[in-house]
Write a protein that holds these residues in place. Sequence first.
Motif, PDB file in Angstrom:
ATOM      1  N   ASP A  39       1.072  -1.087  -0.103  1.00 38.46           N
ATOM      2  CA  ASP A  39      -0.139  -0.363  -0.113  1.00 38.46           C
ATOM      3  C   ASP A  39       0.679   1.454   0.011  1.00 38.46           C
ATOM      4  N   ALA A  40       0.393   1.840  -0.310  1.00 36.58           N
ATOM      5  CA  ALA A  40       1.043   3.126  -0.435  1.00 36.58           C
ATOM      6  C   ALA A  40       0.433   4.613  -0.164  1.00 36.58           C
ATOM      7  N   ALA A  41       0.115   5.098   0.450  1.00 37.22           N
ATOM      8  CA  ALA A  41      -0.027   6.733   0.847  1.00 37.22           C
ATOM      9  C   ALA A  41       0.080   7.572   1.213  1.00 37.22           C
ATOM     10  N   ILE A  42      -0.646   8.387  -0.091  1.00 37.52           N
ATOM     11  CA  ILE A  42      -0.271   9.416  -0.730  1.00 37.52           C
ATOM     12  C   ILE A  42      -0.865  10.547  -0.305  1.00 37.52           C
ATOM     13  N   GLU A  43      -0.306  12.135   0.355  1.00 42.26           N
ATOM     14  CA  GLU A  43      -0.291  13.303   0.404  1.00 42.26           C
ATOM     15  C   GLU A  43      -0.395  14.468   0.144  1.00 42.26           C
ATOM     16  N   VAL A  44      -0.733  14.973  -0.724  1.00 43.70           N
ATOM     17  CA  VAL A  44      -0.466  16.370  -1.200  1.00 43.70           C
ATOM     18  C   VAL A  44      -1.247  17.636  -0.541  1.00 43.70           C
ATOM     19  N   GLY A  45       0.672  18.056  -0.663  1.00 39.71           N
ATOM     20  CA  GLY A  45      -0.310  19.536   0.019  1.00 39.71           C
ATOM     21  C   GLY A  45      -1.044  19.263   1.124  1.00 39.71           C
ATOM     22  N   ARG A  46      -1.439  20.050   2.654  1.00 37.49           N
ATOM     23  CA  ARG A  46      -3.240  19.342   3.015  1.00 37.49           C
ATOM     24  C   ARG A  46      -4.125  19.068   2.918  1.00 37.49           C
ATOM     25  N   ASP A  47      -4.620  18.647   1.929  1.00 34.46           N
ATOM     26  CA  ASP A  47      -5.703  18.323   1.134  1.00 34.46           C
ATOM     27  C   ASP A  47      -5.879  17.288   0.740  1.00 34.46           C
ATOM     28  N   ALA A  97      13.767 -10.065  -2.889  1.00 34.38           N
ATOM     29  CA  ALA A  97      13.868  -9.921  -1.382  1.00 34.38           C
ATOM     30  C   ALA A  97      15.039  -9.420  -1.894  1.00 34.38           C
ATOM     31  N   GLY A  98      16.055  -8.741  -1.138  1.00 32.83           N
ATOM     32  CA  GLY A  98      17.520  -7.935  -0.937  1.00 32.83           C
ATOM     33  C   GLY A  98      17.427  -6.790  -3.144  1.00 32.83           C
ATOM     34  N   GLN A  99      16.241  -7.190  -3.301  1.00 35.27           N
ATOM     35  CA  GLN A  99      17.060  -5.625  -4.353  1.00 35.27           C
ATOM     36  C   GLN A  99      15.777  -4.318  -4.497  1.00 35.27           C
ATOM     37  N   ILE A 100      16.289  -3.828  -5.139  1.00 34.63           N
ATOM     38  CA  ILE A 100      15.046  -2.293  -5.333  1.00 34.63           C
ATOM     39  C   ILE A 100      14.558  -2.370  -6.728  1.00 34.63           C
ATOM     40  N   ALA A 101      14.286  -1.566  -6.200  1.00 33.29           N
ATOM     41  CA  ALA A 101      12.692  -1.168  -7.577  1.00 33.29           C
ATOM     42  C   ALA A 101      12.430   0.085  -8.230  1.00 33.29           C
ATOM     43  N   ASP A 102      12.685   0.618  -9.819  1.00 33.58           N
ATOM     44  CA  ASP A 102      11.721   1.740  -9.505  1.00 33.58           C
ATOM     45  C   ASP A 102      10.008   1.454  -9.606  1.00 33.58           C
ATOM     46  N   VAL A 103       9.106   2.335  -8.534  1.00 32.32           N
ATOM     47  CA  VAL A 103       8.128   2.123  -8.904  1.00 32.32           C
ATOM     48  C   VAL A 103       6.744   2.891  -8.894  1.00 32.32           C
ATOM     49  N   PRO A 104       6.466   2.906 -10.085  1.00 35.17           N
ATOM     50  CA  PRO A 104       4.892   3.755  -9.534  1.00 35.17           C
ATOM     51  C   PRO A 104       3.726   3.682  -8.799  1.00 35.17           C
ATOM     52  N   ILE A 105       3.975   5.160  -7.984  1.00 34.90           N
ATOM     53  CA  ILE A 105       3.499   4.670  -7.239  1.00 34.90           C
ATOM     54  C   ILE A 105       1.787   5.718  -7.536  1.00 34.90           C
ATOM     55  N   GLY A 106       1.476   6.459  -8.185  1.00 37.68           N
ATOM     56  CA  GLY A 106       0.805   6.975  -8.309  1.00 37.68           C
ATOM     57  C   GLY A 106       0.659   8.203  -9.801  1.00 37.68           C
ATOM     58  N   SER A 107      -0.844   8.560 -10.361  1.00 37.72           N
ATOM     59  CA  SER A 107      -0.492   8.833 -11.805  1.00 37.72           C
ATOM     60  C   SER A 107      -1.958   8.968 -11.782  1.00 37.72           C
ATOM     61  N   GLU A 108      -2.202  10.539 -12.814  1.00 37.92           N
ATOM     62  CA  GLU A 108      -3.019  11.324 -12.560  1.00 37.92           C
ATOM     63  C   GLU A 108      -3.793  12.126 -11.302  1.00 37.92           C
ATOM     64  N   ILE A 109      -2.729  12.507 -10.387  1.00 39.59           N
ATOM     65  CA  ILE A 109      -2.630  12.919  -8.695  1.00 39.59           C
ATOM     66  C   ILE A 109      -3.067  14.342  -8.822  1.00 39.59           C
ATOM     67  N   GLY A 110      -4.612  15.178  -9.088  1.00 42.64           N
ATOM     68  CA  GLY A 110      -4.554  16.552  -9.175  1.00 42.64           C
ATOM     69  C   GLY A 110      -3.711  17.655  -8.551  1.00 42.64           C
ATOM     70  N   ILE A 154      -2.962  21.981  -8.217  1.00 50.65           N
ATOM     71  CA  ILE A 154      -3.153  23.299  -8.489  1.00 50.65           C
ATOM     72  C   ILE A 154      -2.114  23.643  -7.878  1.00 50.65           C
ATOM     73  N   PRO A 155      -0.928  24.803  -7.880  1.00 52.38           N
ATOM     74  CA  PRO A 155       0.017  25.157  -7.713  1.00 52.38           C
ATOM     75  C   PRO A 155       0.019  26.373  -6.996  1.00 52.38           C
ATOM     76  N   GLY A 156      -1.275  27.151  -7.274  1.00 51.68           N
ATOM     77  CA  GLY A 156      -1.765  28.167  -6.627  1.00 51.68           C
ATOM     78  C   GLY A 156      -2.403  27.657  -5.519  1.00 51.68           C
ATOM     79  N   ARG A 157      -2.837  26.417  -5.243  1.00 48.37           N
ATOM     80  CA  ARG A 157      -3.987  26.090  -4.793  1.00 48.37           C
ATOM     81  C   ARG A 157      -3.714  25.719  -3.227  1.00 48.37           C
ATOM     82  N   ASP A 158      -2.650  24.316  -4.465  1.00 52.42           N
ATOM     83  CA  ASP A 158      -2.479  23.205  -3.519  1.00 52.42           C
ATOM     84  C   ASP A 158      -0.868  23.627  -2.780  1.00 52.42           C
ATOM     85  N   LEU A 159      -0.271  22.856  -1.178  1.00 48.25           N
ATOM     86  CA  LEU A 159       0.799  23.261  -1.162  1.00 48.25           C
ATOM     87  C   LEU A 159       1.848  22.532  -1.933  1.00 48.25           C
TER      88      LEU A 159
END
Length: 166
Positions: A84-92, A105-118, A120-125
């Motif tokens: 599971d990935a809990a994602i926060e953008v700004g406070r809202d 086991a013992g490896q690393i991976a590049d994982v896409p964890i969120g796409s199409e997250i809304g 807006i720079p002027g609104r969101d922190l």
Amino acid sequence: MINGEVVSTEFEPSLTFESAGDYEVVLVATNDLNCNDSAAALYTVIVPEYDLELIELAYQRQGNLLVLNAIVGNNGNVAVNVFDAAIEVGRDVAFTLTTETAIPAGQIADVPIGSEIGYIPGRDLPYTCVRIANPNGEADTDTTNNYLCIGLNERRATFAAPYPNP
């Protein structure tokens, strides 16, 4: 036989190992003419340990959308296929999603964890935080390395522990 001790004389035996360790398992078969044959194998029984580490976060902006990628390490001793990935953008904006990515086991991976997250720079922190948890639906053994925050602008914000910390 397990480690030289007879544990079953059944036609189709099943084995249960009570503790972790190395075991030599020998199957001895006898035919109607009382001729024996055997097959042996070594097995290592482990206690599964689940320990994911959130190493790095990266983002791309596509208009008013964020696309998040994470570098995730598997410090445990079994492969992880889902977490599971809990994602926060700004406070809202806050949500949790389930990510299906195989990390041996013992490896690393590049994982896409969120796409199409809304976003807006002027609104969101201008920051996002991610917490990963529940590898393969199990509890993570070390949760101190499962959380990261990054800034979402060219002048990247840095996050540090407060000093002095009473």
